[in-house]
Design a protein around this motif. Structure first.
Motif, PDB file in Angstrom:
ATOM      1  N   ALA A 222       3.916 -16.420  -3.063  1.00 33.21           N
ATOM      2  CA  ALA A 222       3.127 -15.177  -3.508  1.00 33.21           C
ATOM      3  C   ALA A 222       1.971 -15.336  -4.092  1.00 33.21           C
ATOM      4  CB  ALA A 222       4.087 -14.678  -4.657  1.00 33.21           C
ATOM      5  N   ILE A 223       1.297 -16.662  -3.900  1.00 36.60           N
ATOM      6  CA  ILE A 223      -0.037 -17.011  -4.227  1.00 36.60           C
ATOM      7  C   ILE A 223      -0.752 -17.546  -3.106  1.00 36.60           C
ATOM      8  CG2 ILE A 223      -1.375 -18.724  -5.707  1.00 36.60           C
ATOM      9  CD1 ILE A 223       1.165 -18.695  -7.564  1.00 36.60           C
TER      10      ILE A 223
ATOM     11  N   THR B 214      -2.289 -10.333  -2.343  1.00 35.06           N
ATOM     12  CA  THR B 214      -2.014 -11.371  -2.461  1.00 35.06           C
ATOM     13  C   THR B 214      -3.462 -12.343  -2.869  1.00 35.06           C
ATOM     14  OG1 THR B 214      -1.829 -11.941  -0.133  1.00 35.06           O
ATOM     15  CG2 THR B 214       0.205 -12.085  -1.598  1.00 35.06           C
ATOM     16  N   VAL B 215      -4.036 -12.050  -4.040  1.00 31.65           N
ATOM     17  CA  VAL B 215      -5.277 -12.559  -4.349  1.00 31.65           C
ATOM     18  C   VAL B 215      -4.832 -14.020  -5.066  1.00 31.65           C
ATOM     19  CG1 VAL B 215      -7.525 -12.177  -5.292  1.00 31.65           C
ATOM     20  CG2 VAL B 215      -6.062 -10.310  -4.629  1.00 31.65           C
ATOM     21  N   PRO B 216      -5.513 -15.089  -4.566  1.00 30.28           N
ATOM     22  CA  PRO B 216      -5.243 -16.281  -5.154  1.00 30.28           C
ATOM     23  C   PRO B 216      -5.914 -16.319  -6.717  1.00 30.28           C
ATOM     24  CG  PRO B 216      -6.086 -16.730  -2.928  1.00 30.28           C
ATOM     25  CD  PRO B 216      -6.205 -15.372  -3.133  1.00 30.28           C
ATOM     26  N   PRO B 217      -5.553 -16.862  -7.538  1.00 30.44           N
ATOM     27  CA  PRO B 217      -5.810 -17.015  -8.915  1.00 30.44           C
ATOM     28  C   PRO B 217      -7.401 -17.287  -8.965  1.00 30.44           C
ATOM     29  CG  PRO B 217      -3.915 -18.046  -9.098  1.00 30.44           C
ATOM     30  CD  PRO B 217      -4.067 -17.855  -7.321  1.00 30.44           C
TER      31      PRO B 217
ATOM     32  N   MET C 137      -5.278 -18.102   9.006  1.00 30.52           N
ATOM     33  CA  MET C 137      -4.775 -17.901   7.497  1.00 30.52           C
ATOM     34  C   MET C 137      -3.195 -18.159   7.552  1.00 30.52           C
ATOM     35  SD  MET C 137      -5.704 -16.797   4.636  1.00 30.52           S
ATOM     36  CE  MET C 137      -4.282 -15.591   4.321  1.00 30.52           C
TER      37      MET C 137
ATOM     38  N   VAL D 205       8.457 -10.710 -14.420  1.00 31.43           N
ATOM     39  CA  VAL D 205       7.582  -9.521 -14.150  1.00 31.43           C
ATOM     40  C   VAL D 205       7.708  -8.451 -14.994  1.00 31.43           C
ATOM     41  CG1 VAL D 205       7.545  -7.759 -12.296  1.00 31.43           C
ATOM     42  CG2 VAL D 205       7.701 -10.325 -11.523  1.00 31.43           C
TER      43      VAL D 205
ATOM     44  N   LEU E 276       3.678  -0.555 -11.349  1.00 33.38           N
ATOM     45  CA  LEU E 276       2.895   0.686 -11.048  1.00 33.38           C
ATOM     46  C   LEU E 276       2.446   1.505 -12.039  1.00 33.38           C
ATOM     47  CD1 LEU E 276       5.868   2.041  -8.404  1.00 33.38           C
ATOM     48  CD2 LEU E 276       3.733   0.831  -7.686  1.00 33.38           C
TER      49      LEU E 276
ATOM     50  N   TYR F  92      -5.152  -9.217   1.877  1.00 31.10           N
ATOM     51  CA  TYR F  92      -4.282 -10.557   1.695  1.00 31.10           C
ATOM     52  C   TYR F  92      -5.269 -11.912   2.026  1.00 31.10           C
ATOM     53  CZ  TYR F  92      -4.302 -12.029   6.653  1.00 31.10           C
ATOM     54  OH  TYR F  92      -4.510 -12.199   7.919  1.00 31.10           O
ATOM     55  N   GLY F  93      -5.258 -12.899   1.388  1.00 27.03           N
ATOM     56  CA  GLY F  93      -5.859 -14.301   1.651  1.00 27.03           C
ATOM     57  C   GLY F  93      -7.177 -14.435   1.635  1.00 27.03           C
TER      58      GLY F  93
ATOM     59  N   LEU G 194       0.968  -1.189   0.146  1.00 27.88           N
ATOM     60  CA  LEU G 194      -0.101   0.033   0.027  1.00 27.88           C
ATOM     61  C   LEU G 194       0.998   0.943  -0.044  1.00 27.88           C
ATOM     62  CD1 LEU G 194      -2.938   1.189  -0.022  1.00 27.88           C
ATOM     63  CD2 LEU G 194      -2.736   1.095   2.556  1.00 27.88           C
TER      64      LEU G 194
ATOM     65  N   ASN H 245       9.841  -0.997 -11.736  1.00 28.07           N
ATOM     66  CA  ASN H 245       8.956  -0.333 -12.489  1.00 28.07           C
ATOM     67  C   ASN H 245       9.776   0.173 -13.855  1.00 28.07           C
ATOM     68  OD1 ASN H 245       6.112   0.347 -13.016  1.00 28.07           O
ATOM     69  ND2 ASN H 245       6.915   2.587 -13.107  1.00 28.07           N
TER      70      ASN H 245
ATOM     71  N   ILE I 219     -10.065 -14.344  -8.192  1.00 26.71           N
ATOM     72  CA  ILE I 219     -10.161 -13.091  -9.076  1.00 26.71           C
ATOM     73  C   ILE I 219     -11.531 -12.808  -9.720  1.00 26.71           C
ATOM     74  CG2 ILE I 219      -9.146 -11.584 -11.056  1.00 26.71           C
ATOM     75  CD1 ILE I 219      -6.456 -12.828 -10.072  1.00 26.71           C
TER      76      ILE I 219
ATOM     77  N   ARG J  21       4.986 -13.974  -8.214  1.00 32.54           N
ATOM     78  CA  ARG J  21       3.718 -14.697  -8.298  1.00 32.54           C
ATOM     79  C   ARG J  21       3.583 -15.205  -9.851  1.00 32.54           C
ATOM     80  NH1 ARG J  21      -1.617 -13.766  -6.598  1.00 32.54           N
ATOM     81  NH2 ARG J  21      -3.373 -14.297  -8.252  1.00 32.54           N
ATOM     82  N   GLN J  22       4.305 -14.276 -10.896  1.00 33.10           N
ATOM     83  CA  GLN J  22       4.362 -14.690 -12.118  1.00 33.10           C
ATOM     84  C   GLN J  22       5.387 -15.873 -12.238  1.00 33.10           C
ATOM     85  OE1 GLN J  22       4.542 -11.680 -10.966  1.00 33.10           O
ATOM     86  NE2 GLN J  22       2.689 -10.998 -11.426  1.00 33.10           N
TER      87      GLN J  22
ATOM     88  N   VAL K  92      -2.525  -7.912  -8.554  1.00 33.95           N
ATOM     89  CA  VAL K  92      -1.682  -8.857  -7.918  1.00 33.95           C
ATOM     90  C   VAL K  92      -0.416  -8.533  -7.771  1.00 33.95           C
ATOM     91  CG1 VAL K  92      -3.172 -10.668  -8.662  1.00 33.95           C
ATOM     92  CG2 VAL K  92      -1.274 -10.410  -9.999  1.00 33.95           C
ATOM     93  N   PRO K  93       0.550  -9.216  -7.086  1.00 37.49           N
ATOM     94  CA  PRO K  93       1.999  -8.926  -6.896  1.00 37.49           C
ATOM     95  C   PRO K  93       2.662  -9.004  -8.356  1.00 37.49           C
ATOM     96  CG  PRO K  93       1.175 -10.088  -5.027  1.00 37.49           C
ATOM     97  CD  PRO K  93       0.140 -10.166  -5.900  1.00 37.49           C
ATOM     98  N   GLY K  94       3.413  -8.137  -8.418  1.00 39.58           N
ATOM     99  CA  GLY K  94       4.050  -7.938  -9.643  1.00 39.58           C
ATOM    100  C   GLY K  94       3.385  -7.052 -10.549  1.00 39.58           C
ATOM    101  N   SER K  95       2.387  -6.587 -10.260  1.00 35.88           N
ATOM    102  CA  SER K  95       1.556  -5.527 -11.180  1.00 35.88           C
ATOM    103  C   SER K  95       2.656  -4.237 -11.276  1.00 35.88           C
ATOM    104  CB  SER K  95       0.406  -5.192 -10.549  1.00 35.88           C
ATOM    105  OG  SER K  95      -0.546  -6.266 -10.429  1.00 35.88           O
TER     106      SER K  95
END
Lengths: 134, 547
Positions: free
Chosen positions: B357-358, A92-95, B118, B453, A116, A64-65, A21, B444, A98, B324-325, A111-114
């Motif tokens: 990461a997942i 961290t949204v599981p696939p 969790m 990534v 900016l 997360y989760g 965030l 980035n 979504i 994650r990728q 998701v992580p890796g998006s």
């Protein structure tokens, strides 16, 4: 657009992870948007009221989760008269989560890796489209 | 180096910003005094390793983090990992309840009960610890009983120690570690209603003194610089902040006057670091950190016992560099980080599971973390020769540079009043935010390459990992609540209220908290009840997050 894009950010969970965030907020501010941090451990009601009070264009939830709060926010937003803010979720949204989220009313999941840039571009374009529609 | 830039004139640096030449020569280490700055492995200043024989005498400990769901779920995963070669176990406490010692019935938790378990099981009483540890031979195993935050650490330790006592195991025979970590609880993932940092410091120092007197094989506060690094600090900075935190403990313990430096320094000399996909810098970090610790303890504190000056290192091999990728790529990242850690001479390691990461690690991903280490230990030959990179112009130069810059950052922290003051003022929060942002900008822009990534991406990934799902939080809530209610019905109310009064008086006074904490957990007080006492005695504090 006449006014700066206003974004409410919230970490709904008790979980304290704030790196994602913080990074996204800084990037959005650098892109000229106004970011209002709503706080940690807010429930759906509090998130929606804050969004209305602050008159924001976008709600950004850092998750997360598990996503019960997001679904509740979707419900509350559906009940709103008039135009609702854009709802964006990051974390961290599981696939397999979504599609249910987007079907329930989440506009985008990052998701992580998006990058900016992809987040900034998405928000800017969506807000521009909405302004044009209005 | 992670900066595949070959263009002429381009400055190439390590992740921590140390400029790199194309090639290193004897001139780069011309001033290096071998006897004084390097020396033999197992001898001061320990640059080459904590022990003379290193991995020939003992391989590094395979020490993975594990836990989710109910205590019995956590137990099954721990047993699974132990059966497949893990040499100790790290219990993960439930974040919602145990990190902050929250009540299961508090509105904040109840509203989010789907998140219970969790990661980590809600080990909310001694009974739940007994359930989680059933059938695990703790007398023979190195353990971390989930003592991750300052507010929960005395409770978690008291539960683990009490399980041992109930099994007839003398406390002095136990071996293991805790954290009571400020980086996690106050910097990286702060919850609301924390106890003020100075009281967290007091609880940790009580625990250290209790262990010095009763558990010689226990490292109660192993400062995990790892968590500061995963939040954003670079490699150099995470060494410095780890030592700044340790300085705060040392100064507090010395000011109490109960113990001399050589009585307790060894307990603080077991720390945690984090490789971060910068192979040579990660090696240099481990070597430089050992030398710094030795100098710090000798020069600033006059330590004489070799146990005090010998730094031992656990590594958590990279969480935040996992992607994650194309998640199977993380197996390679874990391997690279683990090779660096082994060449850096660590004593203990956990490799982040490739699917983290997942989701919470699946069994398959978790076992891969163990196998990665076993293949390196048993097949690769890496364990045969101690500190094989010593004498490398580059590695020795980089070790010197890391040390020099880490002292500078330590000075900066001390100029902001030392660890606790820098934490309370928000200076450290701003530091991690700035560093994380700088890193992210490089990703980035593509200046820092991350495969899958920002380069070598695939529109359709040809392999998917199974998503592990722990027991639903609603079920964890229902069963845990039933068990807590049963405990409250069955415990002796007089014993419970006597133990509660004793603990309250101890928290409000200056006496060591551990005997009263042991009494409290044995009398059936719950984590939530104890947490409420701690907050009542100390007040609460909110982390100054620059959001």
């Amino acid at each position: 657009m006449d006014r700066r894009i206003r974004i409410l950010t919230v970490r709904p969970s008790l979980d304290g992870h704030w790196r994602g965030l913080a990074v996204v907020s800084a990037a959005l501010r650098d892109a000229g948007m106004e970011v209002i941090y709503g706080g940690t451990a807010l429930n759906a009601e509090e998130i929606t009221s804050a969004a209305i009070q602050e008159d924001v264009d976008v709600i950004g939830l850092s998750m997360y989760g598990r996503f019960g709060t997001v679904y509740k926010v979707c419900e509350r937003l559906r009940e709103l008269p008039g135009r609702r803010p854009l709802l964006v979720v990051g974390g961290t949204v599981p696939p397999n989560e979504i599609e249910p989220l987007t079907k329930s009313g989440v506009d985008a999941v990052f998701v992580p890796g998006s990058s900016l840039d992809s987040i900034i571009t998405y928000i800017r374009e969506k807000c521009r489209e909405r302004a044009a529609d209005a | 180096m992670n900066q595949a830039t070959t263009g002429a004139g381009k400055v190439v640096t390590t992740i921590s910003g140390i400029p790199l030449k194309t090639v290193y020569t004897p001139a780069d280490i011309a001033d290096l005094d071998y006897a004084r700055e390097i020396g033999a492995p197992g001898r001061e200043p320990y640059t080459r390793g904590a022990y003379p024989e290193m991995y020939r005498a003992r391989l590094w400990r395979i020490f993975q983090l594990s836990g989710y769901g109910l205590p019995e779920d956590e137990r099954e995963r721990i047993k699974f990992l132990l059966e497949h070669g893990e040499n100790g176990f790290i219990m993960e406490p439930d974040l919602m309840t145990l990190y902050g010692m929250y009540d299961l019935d508090s509105p904040e938790v109840y509203e989010r009960r789907e998140e219970l378990g969790m990661y980590g099981a809600p080990l909310l009483s001694l009974r739940e610890y007994e359930r989680a540890l059933e059938g695990i031979p703790i007398e023979n195993l190195y353990a971390h009983p989930g003592a991750v935050t300052p507010i929960c650490s005395p409770y978690c330790h008291a539960c683990y120690f009490s399980v041992a006592q109930k099994r007839g195991i003398p406390l002095g025979n136990l071996r293991g570690t805790g954290e009571g970590d400020f980086f996690l609880a106050y910097l990286a993932t702060p919850m609301t209603k924390l106890i003020p940092p100075e009281h967290g410091l007091r609880l940790n120092c009580d625990l250290i003194e209790f262990c010095v007197e009763n558990l010689p094989g226990w490292i109660p506060v192993s400062v995990p610089g790892t968590n500061a690094r995963e939040r954003g600090l670079n490699g150099v900075q995470h060494v410095a902040i780890t030592f700044a935190n340790n300085i705060a403990y040392i100064d507090e313990l010395l000011s109490r006057g109960n113990h001399q430096i050589d009585d307790f320094a060894h307990t603080l000399g077991g720390v945690g670091f984090c490789p971060h996909m910068d192979f040579f810098e990660d090696i240099a970090i481990m070597r430089a950190a050992r030398r710094m610790w030795c100098k710090l303890l000798k020069e600033r504190y006059g330590a004489k016992d070799p146990r005090s000056t010998r730094l031992r290192i656990h590594v958590n091999v990279q969480g935040s560099t996992s992607t994650r990728q194309q998640p199977l790529n993380n197996i390679v990242r874990g391997t690279v980080g683990m090779i660096a850690a082994a060449l850096g001479g660590v004593q203990s390691a956990g490799v982040t599971a490739f699917d983290e990461a997942i989701c919470i690690p699946s069994e398959q991903a978790h076992i891969m973390s163990v196998r990665t280490q076993q293949i390196l230990q048993l097949e690769s030959g890496i364990a045969n020769v101690v500190d094989p990179l010593a004498g490398s112009y580059f590695v020795e130069h980089l070790t010197n540079e890391v040390e020099k810059r880490a002292w500078e950052y330590l000075n900066a922290i001390e100029n902001h009043g030392g660890f606790i003051a820098a934490l309370k003022s928000g200076w450290l929060h701003r530091e991690v935010a700035r560093e994380a942002m700088a890193y992210e900008r490089k990703v980035n822009s593509g200046e820092l390459k991350v495969v899958g990534v920002n380069c070598e991406r695939m529109a359709e990934e040809s392999y998917q990992v199974p998503v592990f799902a722990a027991r639903p939080g609603e079920e964890v809530y229902r069963i845990t609540k039933e068990r807590l209610e049963q405990l409250r019905r069955e415990r002796d109310p007089r014993e419970a209220s006597g133990a509660l009064d004793h603990l309250r008086r101890t928290l409000e006074g200056k006496e060591n908290v551990m005997p009263a904490m042991m009494r409290a957990v044995k009398a059936g007080l719950t984590a939530c009840e104890i947490g409420n006492l701690e907050r009542a005695a100390f007040g609460t504090w909110e982390a100054p997050l620059p959001l």
